[in-house]
Write a protein that holds these residues in place. Structure first.
Motif, PDB file in Angstrom:
ATOM      1  N   PRO A  26     -25.822  17.302  15.278  1.00  0.00           N
ATOM      2  CA  PRO A  26     -25.473  16.627  16.530  1.00  0.00           C
ATOM      3  C   PRO A  26     -24.310  15.649  16.297  1.00  0.00           C
ATOM      4  O   PRO A  26     -24.291  14.912  15.311  1.00  0.00           O
ATOM      5  N   ALA A  27     -23.331  15.672  17.192  1.00  0.00           N
ATOM      6  CA  ALA A  27     -22.153  14.821  17.027  1.00  0.00           C
ATOM      7  C   ALA A  27     -22.517  13.342  16.939  1.00  0.00           C
ATOM      8  O   ALA A  27     -21.873  12.581  16.226  1.00  0.00           O
ATOM      9  N   GLY A  28     -23.567  12.933  17.626  1.00  0.00           N
ATOM     10  CA  GLY A  28     -23.981  11.538  17.588  1.00  0.00           C
ATOM     11  C   GLY A  28     -24.465  11.064  16.235  1.00  0.00           C
ATOM     12  O   GLY A  28     -24.545   9.874  15.982  1.00  0.00           O
ATOM     13  N   GLU A  29     -24.773  11.993  15.342  1.00  0.00           N
ATOM     14  CA  GLU A  29     -25.233  11.635  13.997  1.00  0.00           C
ATOM     15  C   GLU A  29     -24.101  11.579  12.982  1.00  0.00           C
ATOM     16  O   GLU A  29     -24.328  11.268  11.813  1.00  0.00           O
ATOM     17  N   LEU A  30     -22.880  11.882  13.407  1.00  0.00           N
ATOM     18  CA  LEU A  30     -21.741  11.840  12.492  1.00  0.00           C
ATOM     19  C   LEU A  30     -21.342  10.406  12.186  1.00  0.00           C
ATOM     20  O   LEU A  30     -21.513   9.519  13.031  1.00  0.00           O
ATOM     21  N   PRO A  31     -20.769  10.165  11.004  1.00  0.00           N
ATOM     22  CA  PRO A  31     -20.204   8.844  10.731  1.00  0.00           C
ATOM     23  C   PRO A  31     -19.071   8.561  11.720  1.00  0.00           C
ATOM     24  O   PRO A  31     -18.442   9.488  12.248  1.00  0.00           O
ATOM     25  N   GLY A  32     -18.803   7.304  11.955  1.00  0.00           N
ATOM     26  CA  GLY A  32     -17.819   6.900  12.958  1.00  0.00           C
ATOM     27  C   GLY A  32     -16.462   7.569  12.819  1.00  0.00           C
ATOM     28  O   GLY A  32     -15.877   8.031  13.797  1.00  0.00           O
ATOM     29  N   LYS A  33     -15.925   7.642  11.610  1.00  0.00           N
ATOM     30  CA  LYS A  33     -14.602   8.234  11.403  1.00  0.00           C
ATOM     31  C   LYS A  33     -14.602   9.726  11.749  1.00  0.00           C
ATOM     32  O   LYS A  33     -13.655  10.222  12.352  1.00  0.00           O
ATOM     33  N   ASP A  34     -15.671  10.446  11.400  1.00  0.00           N
ATOM     34  CA  ASP A  34     -15.759  11.862  11.749  1.00  0.00           C
ATOM     35  C   ASP A  34     -15.913  12.053  13.253  1.00  0.00           C
ATOM     36  O   ASP A  34     -15.363  12.986  13.830  1.00  0.00           O
ATOM     37  N   LEU A  35     -16.661  11.174  13.893  1.00  0.00           N
ATOM     38  CA  LEU A  35     -16.818  11.241  15.348  1.00  0.00           C
ATOM     39  C   LEU A  35     -15.477  10.983  16.036  1.00  0.00           C
ATOM     40  O   LEU A  35     -15.154  11.626  17.039  1.00  0.00           O
ATOM     41  N   ASP A  36     -14.660  10.080  15.482  1.00  0.00           N
ATOM     42  CA  ASP A  36     -13.316   9.849  16.014  1.00  0.00           C
ATOM     43  C   ASP A  36     -12.481  11.119  15.942  1.00  0.00           C
ATOM     44  O   ASP A  36     -11.732  11.441  16.865  1.00  0.00           O
ATOM     45  N   LEU A  37     -12.601  11.880  14.844  1.00  0.00           N
ATOM     46  CA  LEU A  37     -11.855  13.136  14.707  1.00  0.00           C
ATOM     47  C   LEU A  37     -12.320  14.173  15.721  1.00  0.00           C
ATOM     48  O   LEU A  37     -11.500  14.911  16.284  1.00  0.00           O
ATOM     49  N   VAL A  38     -13.629  14.235  15.971  1.00  0.00           N
ATOM     50  CA  VAL A  38     -14.150  15.164  16.986  1.00  0.00           C
ATOM     51  C   VAL A  38     -13.594  14.795  18.356  1.00  0.00           C
ATOM     52  O   VAL A  38     -13.136  15.655  19.113  1.00  0.00           O
ATOM     53  N   TYR A  39     -13.592  13.506  18.679  1.00  0.00           N
ATOM     54  CA  TYR A  39     -13.070  13.037  19.960  1.00  0.00           C
ATOM     55  C   TYR A  39     -11.582  13.354  20.078  1.00  0.00           C
ATOM     56  O   TYR A  39     -11.115  13.843  21.110  1.00  0.00           O
TER      57      TYR A  39
END
Length: 100
Positions: free
Chosen positions: A18-31
């Protein structure tokens, strides 16, 4: 991947996270990847200019900056892309540079 309720998951080797479980920097890349995908699809249809402010500053590490620069260059073949960066950054992929 997005499900019917808008929850995002990313694919890793042999598993789905789940994207919500990614570390912040990886979630920024997904966004950022989602924003580039939307810009590509919308730019091809509407020819609206895309303005991206300092996409490389802190979000994308040096190893990935070339890849994202090529992605912006591709979107630039569909519509106009304005990428605003700091004076100290290297605009090597730019077609034109304007100092303000």
């Amino acid at each position: 991947d997005l499900d019917g309720s808008g929850r995002a998951t990313v694919q890793a080797p042999g598993r789905s996270i789940p994207a919500g479980e990614l570390p912040g920097k990886d979630l920024d890349l997904v966004y950022f990847a989602l924003r580039l995908t939307l810009a590509e699809k919308a730019g091809a249809q509407t020819k609206l200019p895309v303005i991206i402010e300092d996409a490389f500053g802190g979000v994308i590490d040096l190893a990935k900056q070339g890849l994202f620069a090529r992605m912006l260059k591709h979107i630039g073949t569909l519509t106009q892309v304005l990428h605003v960066i700091g004076a100290a950054q290297n605009p090597a992929q730019a077609d034109a540079v304007l100092a303000v």
